[in-house]
Every structure is written in structure tokens, then in C-alpha cells.
Enzyme design. Structure first.
Site, PDB file in Angstrom:
ATOM      1  N   HIS A  62      -5.542  -3.441   1.356  1.00 61.95           N
ATOM      2  CA  HIS A  62      -5.939  -4.449   2.341  1.00 61.95           C
ATOM      3  C   HIS A  62      -6.648  -5.633   1.689  1.00 61.95           C
ATOM      4  CE1 HIS A  62      -5.038  -0.957   4.736  1.00 61.95           C
ATOM      5  NE2 HIS A  62      -5.316  -1.543   5.883  1.00 61.95           N
ATOM      6  N   GLU A 116     -18.821   4.957  -0.171  1.00 64.86           N
ATOM      7  CA  GLU A 116     -18.055   4.463  -1.315  1.00 64.86           C
ATOM      8  C   GLU A 116     -18.843   4.526  -2.617  1.00 64.86           C
ATOM      9  OE1 GLU A 116     -18.545   2.790   1.522  1.00 64.86           O
ATOM     10  OE2 GLU A 116     -16.571   2.856   2.492  1.00 64.86           O
ATOM     11  N   ARG A 122      -1.870  -4.834   2.905  1.00 64.85           N
ATOM     12  CA  ARG A 122      -1.516  -4.129   4.131  1.00 64.85           C
ATOM     13  C   ARG A 122      -0.174  -4.546   4.735  1.00 64.85           C
ATOM     14  NH1 ARG A 122      -3.923  -5.458   9.936  1.00 64.85           N
ATOM     15  NH2 ARG A 122      -3.451  -3.541  11.036  1.00 64.85           N
ATOM     16  N   ASP A 171      -8.521  -8.053  11.476  1.00 61.72           N
ATOM     17  CA  ASP A 171      -9.891  -7.539  11.324  1.00 61.72           C
ATOM     18  C   ASP A 171     -10.905  -8.631  10.983  1.00 61.72           C
ATOM     19  OD1 ASP A 171      -9.300  -4.956  11.975  1.00 61.72           O
ATOM     20  OD2 ASP A 171      -9.250  -4.206   9.918  1.00 61.72           O
ATOM     21  N   SER A 180      -4.798   4.930   5.865  1.00 60.19           N
ATOM     22  CA  SER A 180      -4.706   3.476   5.698  1.00 60.19           C
ATOM     23  C   SER A 180      -4.347   3.091   4.269  1.00 60.19           C
ATOM     24  CB  SER A 180      -6.041   2.814   6.064  1.00 60.19           C
ATOM     25  OG  SER A 180      -6.388   3.095   7.392  1.00 60.19           O
ATOM     26  N   PHE A 218     -14.574  -2.818  -0.070  1.00 56.85           N
ATOM     27  CA  PHE A 218     -15.503  -1.679  -0.121  1.00 56.85           C
ATOM     28  C   PHE A 218     -15.510  -0.978  -1.475  1.00 56.85           C
ATOM     29  CE2 PHE A 218     -14.173  -1.301   4.609  1.00 56.85           C
ATOM     30  CZ  PHE A 218     -14.889  -2.444   4.910  1.00 56.85           C
ATOM     31  N   ARG A 251       0.834  -1.212   0.000  1.00 54.97           N
ATOM     32  CA  ARG A 251       0.000   0.000   0.000  1.00 54.97           C
ATOM     33  C   ARG A 251       0.864   1.255   0.000  1.00 54.97           C
ATOM     34  NH1 ARG A 251      -2.244   0.590   6.248  1.00 54.97           N
ATOM     35  NH2 ARG A 251      -0.513  -0.501   7.190  1.00 54.97           N
TER      36      ARG A 251
END
Lengths: 317, 282
Positions: free
Chosen positions: A112, A61, A170, A120, A40, A86, A13
Site C-alpha cells: 500500500h 509493528e 494496492r 484511506d 491485505s 507502518f 501486493r
């Protein structure tokens, strides 16, 4: 095999963030939108450098996809960023109607991705995104393997006119590709030439494949290793010619078997040059919480599983 | 054209086109097309600055119109053709195989005047907001207009876009709601009531106007007010057009039953007998 050195672990990322900033410096039409994940997704450097070209969308989004499509009409090149789940599954209809079907020049940047999101858990670990995106007519799908390649891919996306899905992750992973390597969308990269079997890997699984090939060579197995960063359009020539040469193929990716790179390769080879194939990918399961390393091992996405798959594929020749 | 004919005369022809297109295709959506006809006619023939003969998808230097409620395509195609984007004869191709006039607007077939595909609801306000942002970056002072349905406003994305447009102070974005109170399954009140739309849009931070969507003088006046507001105000504008579903054809008026239904041959004739042919049928 050719020596590949880890120049230090880095997250892909951050490679995206560096590439976006570079693309922004090179081209004033590059703009960026984010849905409350600027840090992020590593869009913060771009946002700081070009505040007038960065648009906060909030946790919305669907609206971000539409706004990007609208921005692209006047010649802007919008990069939209969020977590992979997302900007794909959550907004599939928006991406389908106003990006893919409308052929707007939007770059969907998905951080991610995959199971290495880690702690998560499954709500955030999408492993269906490559399949969702590659099904859309005209969508380019890119999954680079390390920091350097992700940075190069983010820059290259601006040069492609049309929708692009750029997927990255990530965790900090080995950064081993040449930082000056030319990135050509749709072009496979030959990492090692071999004769017994072809391993085709994408994303975080490429480094695992490098480790596997080194180990297999010690056992006298000659492996051809191909890094596919562009899953669509697939470099058909590279895949077919290697499969003809070795007669067996293993595909490795951080994704479900369904819809993944392996299925694209299988579909191509079924029509051209069928050979025994094995899939190092997740078979019809959701993920769970854990460290990236724990999850990669538990879900069969590491070098050990690649080694086993290679031996199985060769035994089926 | 608007110099030779009144807006009411043009609107009458547009309504004939809508009926003939939907009847010709034996499919399509007459109800919302007819309720939005008057103010969309005003937009295309009086209010908007646009270049039908030299249309370009980048919209630079022109006002842009987005149809979020893509099922109103018969209305959209009629005003595009009648204002010069393409030959009116092409209206006969509506919904036919190989036609540029797809059931819902598409850009894949390169129909002049269409910027993005629409039909899956709730998305056009976001796209229009993005286009307005693009104009701001280009220092292009022209307006972006977008038409949404009231039923369509049950989509959550409409309200995402509502917040986005305020956050970015898109004062040259003018949205219009066709407030006809009907949707496929019945009245909007009976399906999922929207409540007081005026209060809702005000609460979301928009400059909101309510207008009789069938009174041409009121329509022109509300657009004047919207433009005047945009000169100094920093909010996006919502015009709530109070309309009647199926307006202009007595048996289609005020009922959801003609949302997406084609008239029979006999019903087509009955409808056309109520609508004066002013510019000549295609």
C-alpha cells in the site's frame, strides 16, 4: 518502441504474496511476520502453507521489527509485512538500530505504498518511505513495477544477505513484464532505446512511462526508457551512460521529489555528467482521499505529466 | 574462574572495571551498571551455558544474553571480558575512537558476545523474543536472557513484546528487570511511575518472580526456580530484581545523579577504595 502488452491488471501486493510463498518453498529458512494485515499484505498463502513459520505480531509493528531481527540471528530469513507507512516512518528507530545498524537479514515488505492506496487518505499514503529507507547505510531499496516483477523481487530478496526494503502497492495495474525475466538486485532494465531524452521510472509509474513513450514516438521524439526497480544500490553505469547519450533526464515515481529516485539520479549525475532534469513526483505535499486514478492525475503522476516533463527537459538541453 | 573465586569476588572486580572504564573515558553510565552487577555476574559466571572462546552470532547450542538497556555497556563489556570473550586489556578502549567497545553495544565492530546493537531503549525484549522463537524452530533447548531497565519499561515496545512472548508461549525466554527505581530525570515514581511491576507482568501473562538483586544466594535460587518453571510451564519468565542504583559505591548509591556521569579522578579513587581488587585490574 518495443511492444509491451498488458497481460491483465493485477496488484503488485499479490505478486509479493506469490513470491513470498515461492521463496518459502525454495528455502526452509524463510519465515514471515505480520502485524494484523495478513490478508491485505497477501501473506495469507504463506501463513496457510507454513503455519509453523508464520508469526502473528498483532498491531505492534515496533515489536515485529525487533522479533524479526532476533529470528534472523539463527539464520532465519524473516519477511515482515505491513503497510508502507507502518514499517518505515512508524518504526524508523527500530529499523535503524536492530536492522540496518545491526546488519540483520530482515526483509521489510511494504504494501500500500504511495498515493494509490487511495480512499484511506494521507494518514496511510506514505510518499516519504523511499527517502527514509535509502538514507539508512546498507539498506537495499526495491520498488518493482508490476505483479511479475514484484514476485521476482520477493524471491530475489531471500538470496541477498542483509536488510532489504521491498515496496509495492494496492491497486490493480497492468502486468506487462516477462514472468520469466531474471531479477537482479541493483540492475536497471532497458525498456526502450532512444536518443533525445532518458526517462527513468520506478514502480507504478513505469507503465505510465511506457504509454508516454509510445505517444512521444508518434510526435517523433526518441525516448530511452529505463526501469529502475532497485533505487539503492542504484545502477550508476546505466544512468550515467544513458544521460551521456541523450543529454536530458526525466525521473518518474510515486513518491515525494524529496528523497526519491529522482534525487538519487540527480545526485549521481551532478557528480558525473550534469544534464537538464525534470521530476515527475509529488512536490512537498500530503495526499488525500480519492480513487487511485483520480489521485495519480491530480498529483501529476500519469503519462500526460511525463510527456510534458520530457518536452520541458528537451527544451532545456 | 568461578571455581577459584566466589561470585561476590568477581562482582567486586566487575564493579572496579565499571568505575575505571567510565572514569577512563570520562563518560558512560555507572549507576545502572552497578545496580545490575550482581545478577549479571551470576548469569555469566554460573547460570548461563555459553562458549566465550567459540562465540558465534547465531547463538546455536548456547544460552544467549541480550542487553536491552544498552547504556549498561560498562557492565556488559566487563563480564564479557572477564568470562573470556576477549582480552580484559581491551576494557581500556571503552568509548575511544576506533574501539570495538562503543559507547553503546554495536555489532558493526564485531565485538564477541554482542548480537545486536542496543542503546535506543525498549527494543531488546522484542529481539530476545525473536531469538527465542529461532531457538524453538531449531529445536535448540537453550535459554534466552534479556536485561531491561525499569525506566526503560516506560517504552511502549516493552509491552508489545510482553504480549508477543505470551502469544507465542516463549517459555525459554527469561527477562530480567533492574528495578532500581531511578532514571535520568529523577526517581521512576516521580518521572512516570510504573506502579506495581509485579502485578503488571503477571497481568500480561508472564511467570513473574521478585528477588533481592544483591543477594547472591537469592539470585542463584531465583534462576533455579525460573529454569524449573520453564520445564513444564508455557509462559515467558520475568525476574524483577530489586536493586540499588550505584550499588557498591556509597556516594553513587540510591540516586539518579550517577545514571550517566563519570567520576572525577578523586571520586574514582574514593570509589575504588570501597571495591576490593580480586581478579586484578585490567
Amino acid at each position: 518502441m518495443k511492444e509491451y502488452t498488458n497481460k491483465g491488471n493485477k496488484d503488485t501486493r499479490s505478486g509479493f504474496g506469490a513470491g513470498l510463498l515461492e521463496a518459502g518453498k525454495m528455502n526452509p529458512d524463510v519465515v514471515a511476520l505480520c502485524a494484523d494485515l495478513t490478508g491485505s499484505v497477501k501473506m495469507d498463502a504463506f501463513a496457510a502453507e507454513f503455519p509453523d513459520r508464520f508469526f502473528q505480531c498483532g498491531i505492534a509493528e515496533a515489536d515485529m521489527v525487533g522479533a524479526a531481527a532476533g529470528l534472523s540471528l539463527s539464520g532465519k530469513i524473516p519477511y515482515i509485512g505491513s503497510f508502507a507507512g507502518f514499517v518505515t516512518g512508524r518504526v524508523y528507530d527500530q529499523v535503524r538500530q536492530v536492522v540496518a545498524y545491526s546488519g540483520t537479514n530482515v526483509k521489510i515488505c511494504a504494501s500500500h505504498a504511495g498515493i494509490t492506496l487511495g480512499e484511506d487518505g494521507a494518514t496511510h499514503q506514505i510518499m516519504e518511505d523511499i527517502g527514509l529507507m535509502k538514507m539508512l547505510p546498507g539498506m537495499v531499496v526495491i520498488n518493482p513495477c508490476d505483479y511479475n516483477q514484484t514476485k521476482a523481487a520477493a524471491i530475489a530478496a531471500a538470496g541477498h544477505v542483509g536488510p532489504v526494503y521491498l515496496r509495492f502497492g494496492r491497486p490493480s495495474v497492468p502486468n506487462f513484464t516477462d514472468e520469466n525475466a531474471r531479477f537482479e538486485i541493483g540492475k536497471a532494465i532497458m525498456l526502450n532505446e532512444g536518443t533525445d531524452v532518458t526517462v527513468i521510472a520506478t514502480g507504478h509509474l513505469v507503465w505510465e512511462a511506457v504509454q508516454a513513450v509510445q505517444s512521444l514516438e508518434k510526435e517523433g521524439i526518441s525516448v530511452e526508457l529505463i526501469n529502475i526497480h532497485t533505487i539503492k544500490p542504484l545502477d550508476s553505469d546505466a544512468v550515467i551512460s544513458s544521460a551521456r547519450k541523450t543529454g536530458a533526464v526525466v525521473c518518474a515515481e510515486e513518491h515525494l521529489i524529496a528523497g526519491g529516485l529522482g534525487e538519487s539520479v540527480a545526485s549521481l549525475l551532478a557528480r558525473t555528467n550534469p544534464v537538464p532534469m525534470e521530476f515527475v513526483a509529488v512536490d512537498d505535499k500530503f495526499g488525500q482521499s480519492g480513487t487511485p486514478a483520480e489521485l495519480m492525475k491530480a498529483y501529476g503522476l500519469d503519462s500526460e505529466h511525463i510527456i510534458n516533463a520530457v518536452k520541458k527537459a528537451i527544451s532545456r538541453k | 574462574m568461578s571455581d577459584q573465586f566466589t561470585l561476590e569476588q568477581i562482582a567486586s572486580q566487575v564493579r572496579r572495571d565499571i568505575i575505571r572504564m567510565v572514569a577512563g573515558a570520562q563518560s558512560g553510565h555507572p549507576g545502572g551498571s552497578l545496580s545490575s552487577t550482581d545478577f549479571v555476574t551470576a548469569l555469566f559466571f554460573r547460570v548461563m551455558k555459553h562458549s566465550p572462546k567459540h562465540w558465534s552470532r547465531d547463538g546455536k547450542g548456547n544460552d544467549m544474553f541480550f542487553l536491552s538497556a544498552g547504556h549498561m555497556s560498562p557492565l556488559f563489556y566487563s563480564v564479557l571480558a572477564r568470562s573470556g570473550y576477549f582480552d580484559v586489556k581491551e576494557l581500556a578502549e571503552f568509548r575511544k575512537f576506533g574501539s570495538r567497545l562503543q559507547g553503546h553495544p554495536s555489532v558493526e565492530h564485531h565485538l564477541p558476545g554482542v548480537y545486536v546493537a542496543s542503546g535506543s531503549l525498549g527494543q531488546g525484549l522484542s529481539v530476545a523474543a525473536g531469538a527465542a522463537l529461532g531457538k524453538r524452530l531449531d529445536k535448540d533447548e537453550r535459554f534466552v536472557y534479556v536485561l531491561v531497565g525499569d525506566g526503560e519499561s516506560e517504552e511502549g515496545q516493552i509491552w508489545e513484546a510482553a504480549m508477543f512472548a505470551v502469544r507465542h508461549k516463549l517459555n525459554r525466554l527469561i527477562a530480567i528487570t533492574d528495578w532500581n527505581g531511578q532514571q535520568i530525570d529523577g526517581t521512576v515514581d516521580s518521572v512516570i511511575a510504573l506502579g506495581d511491576l509485579e502485578s503488571k507482568w503477571n497481568a500480561f501473562g508472564w511467570k513473574t518472580f521478585v528477588c533481592d538483586g544483591h543477594d547472591m544466594n537469592a539470585i542463584l535460587s531465583v534462576f533455579d526456580k525460573a529454569h524449573a518453571y520453564s520445564e513444564t510451564g508455557d509462559k515467558p519468565v520475568m525476574i524483577l530484581m530489586k536493586t540499588v542504583m550505584g550499588k557498591g559505591v556509597d556516594f553513587m548509591e540510591g540516586t539518579h545523579k550517577w545514571h550517566g556521569k563519570a567520576p572525577s579522578k578523586e571520586q574514582e579513587q574514593q570509589a575504588l577504595s570501597q571495591l576490593q581488587e580480586t581478579l586484578g585490574d585490567y
